[in-house]
Design a protein around this motif. Structure first.
Motif, PDB file in Angstrom:
ATOM      1  N   GLU A   1      65.439  22.940  56.248  1.00 17.86           N
ATOM      2  CA  GLU A   1      66.261  23.447  55.253  1.00 17.86           C
ATOM      3  C   GLU A   1      65.668  23.545  54.131  1.00 17.86           C
ATOM      4  O   GLU A   1      65.873  24.491  53.356  1.00 17.86           O
ATOM      5  CB  GLU A   1      67.594  22.422  55.092  1.00 17.86           C
TER       6      GLU A   1
ATOM      7  N   HIS B   1      57.204  25.328  41.874  1.00 20.01           N
ATOM      8  CA  HIS B   1      58.187  24.981  42.807  1.00 20.01           C
ATOM      9  C   HIS B   1      57.173  23.689  43.523  1.00 20.01           C
ATOM     10  O   HIS B   1      56.217  23.880  43.945  1.00 20.01           O
ATOM     11  CB  HIS B   1      58.536  25.661  43.699  1.00 20.01           C
TER      12      HIS B   1
ATOM     13  N   GLN C   1      61.395  29.401  50.885  1.00 23.69           N
ATOM     14  CA  GLN C   1      61.350  30.711  51.238  1.00 23.69           C
ATOM     15  C   GLN C   1      62.098  31.622  50.422  1.00 23.69           C
ATOM     16  O   GLN C   1      61.751  32.721  49.772  1.00 23.69           O
ATOM     17  CB  GLN C   1      61.432  30.975  52.693  1.00 23.69           C
ATOM     18  N   GLN C   2      63.328  31.371  50.120  1.00 23.95           N
ATOM     19  CA  GLN C   2      64.271  32.060  49.385  1.00 23.95           C
ATOM     20  C   GLN C   2      63.972  32.012  47.962  1.00 23.95           C
ATOM     21  O   GLN C   2      64.001  33.291  47.364  1.00 23.95           O
ATOM     22  CB  GLN C   2      65.686  31.536  49.537  1.00 23.95           C
ATOM     23  N   ALA C   3      63.221  31.002  47.365  1.00 21.27           N
ATOM     24  CA  ALA C   3      63.019  30.943  46.058  1.00 21.27           C
ATOM     25  C   ALA C   3      61.769  31.902  45.907  1.00 21.27           C
ATOM     26  O   ALA C   3      61.454  32.608  44.965  1.00 21.27           O
ATOM     27  CB  ALA C   3      62.609  29.538  45.566  1.00 21.27           C
TER      28      ALA C   3
ATOM     29  N   ARG D   1      63.384  26.360  53.923  1.00 20.99           N
ATOM     30  CA  ARG D   1      64.188  27.845  54.023  1.00 20.99           C
ATOM     31  C   ARG D   1      64.712  28.080  52.692  1.00 20.99           C
ATOM     32  O   ARG D   1      64.394  29.244  52.054  1.00 20.99           O
ATOM     33  CB  ARG D   1      65.426  27.868  55.047  1.00 20.99           C
ATOM     34  N   LEU D   2      65.005  27.033  51.875  1.00 18.17           N
ATOM     35  CA  LEU D   2      65.226  27.107  50.285  1.00 18.17           C
ATOM     36  C   LEU D   2      64.000  27.660  49.631  1.00 18.17           C
ATOM     37  O   LEU D   2      64.063  28.257  48.768  1.00 18.17           O
ATOM     38  CB  LEU D   2      65.982  25.789  49.931  1.00 18.17           C
TER      39      LEU D   2
ATOM     40  N   ALA E   1      60.809  34.235  47.527  1.00 21.95           N
ATOM     41  CA  ALA E   1      61.136  35.756  47.793  1.00 21.95           C
ATOM     42  C   ALA E   1      61.455  36.436  46.374  1.00 21.95           C
ATOM     43  O   ALA E   1      61.627  37.694  46.552  1.00 21.95           O
ATOM     44  CB  ALA E   1      62.138  35.968  48.926  1.00 21.95           C
ATOM     45  N   LEU E   2      62.225  35.566  45.511  1.00 22.48           N
ATOM     46  CA  LEU E   2      62.478  36.335  44.287  1.00 22.48           C
ATOM     47  C   LEU E   2      61.357  36.741  43.367  1.00 22.48           C
ATOM     48  O   LEU E   2      60.312  35.785  43.402  1.00 22.48           O
ATOM     49  CB  LEU E   2      63.596  35.242  43.688  1.00 22.48           C
TER      50      LEU E   2
ATOM     51  N   THR F   1      55.968  32.380  56.372  1.00 23.64           N
ATOM     52  CA  THR F   1      55.590  32.367  54.791  1.00 23.64           C
ATOM     53  C   THR F   1      54.316  32.462  54.782  1.00 23.64           C
ATOM     54  O   THR F   1      53.535  33.231  54.066  1.00 23.64           O
ATOM     55  CB  THR F   1      56.357  31.499  54.093  1.00 23.64           C
TER      56      THR F   1
ATOM     57  N   ASN G   1      54.949  33.478  41.853  1.00 25.43           N
ATOM     58  CA  ASN G   1      55.512  32.052  42.116  1.00 25.43           C
ATOM     59  C   ASN G   1      54.346  31.211  42.613  1.00 25.43           C
ATOM     60  O   ASN G   1      53.334  31.642  43.323  1.00 25.43           O
ATOM     61  CB  ASN G   1      56.586  32.217  43.173  1.00 25.43           C
TER      62      ASN G   1
END
Length: 191
Positions: free
Chosen positions: A71, A57, A77-79, A74-75, A81-82, A111, A90
């Motif tokens: 924002e 990323h 962080q979501q990526a 946060r996106l 977390a997967l 994070t 990642n």
């Protein structure tokens, strides 16, 4: 041992992003060389080279914005977390990291303090002193120095620019980006 967060700081055009991508590519490589370098030919290396690896990323300001927004953090962080799809972890490059505003930098702190899984973050900047001290303190810091004139001449020769003078190379002040700009200006003036 690989740390979870690095800060690559130094002048523009000295290889910080190239080093970060090579490091991530080596970590992702399916057939890593004995020296630790990526093989350059496996599926993972080819995806990294084309910029299409699903576990890699990049976080940078949006084209119409000056700063990296909360924002966007946060996106990311979501990526992160997967679970990674193909690589062992990642990885993310944040560049230029000094474009994190106070809100987005504070959002990123969580994070940095508790990276999800084996996530790897590399912050790249030319102005490390502009980062919040709390961000800097949570990174392994590497300072990149300007490239020597000899290295710039070697890189230029590899690109087929054998007719550069040492005076032109010296004007680049250790930056391959500045050297490319100077060569471009000289070519336009010659036309």
């Amino acid at each position: 041992h690989v740390a979870t967060t690095y800060l690559f700081d130094g002048p523009e055009g000295v290889g910080k992003t190239l080093a970060a991508k090579a490091f991530i590519c080596a970590l992702f490589c399916q057939h890593r060389q004995s020296e630790g370098d990526a093989c350059g030919v496996c599926a993972s290396c080819r995806k990294m080279a084309s910029g299409n690896h699903p576990d890699f990323h990049c976080l940078e300001p949006l084209p119409d914005k000056r700063d990296i927004s909360i924002e966007q953090v946060r996106l990311l962080q979501q990526a992160l977390a997967l679970r990674p799809l193909e690589a062992p972890r990642n990885a993310c490059i944040i560049e230029p990291a000094d474009r994190l505003n106070e809100k987005s930098a504070n959002a990123l702190l969580k994070t940095l303090e508790e990276p999800p899984g084996d996530a790897l973050l590399i912050l790249i900047t030319t102005q490390g002193d502009r980062l919040l001290p709390t961000i800097r303190s949570r990174t392994q810091q590497f300072r990149f120095a300007p490239l020597s004139d000899a290295v710039l001449m070697e890189i230029a020769a590899q690109q087929g620019l054998n007719d550069l003078t040492l005076d032109t190379v010296s004007l680049a002040e250790g930056s391959i980006t500045r050297l490319a700009s100077l060569v471009g200006l000289e070519e336009q003036q010659a036309r």
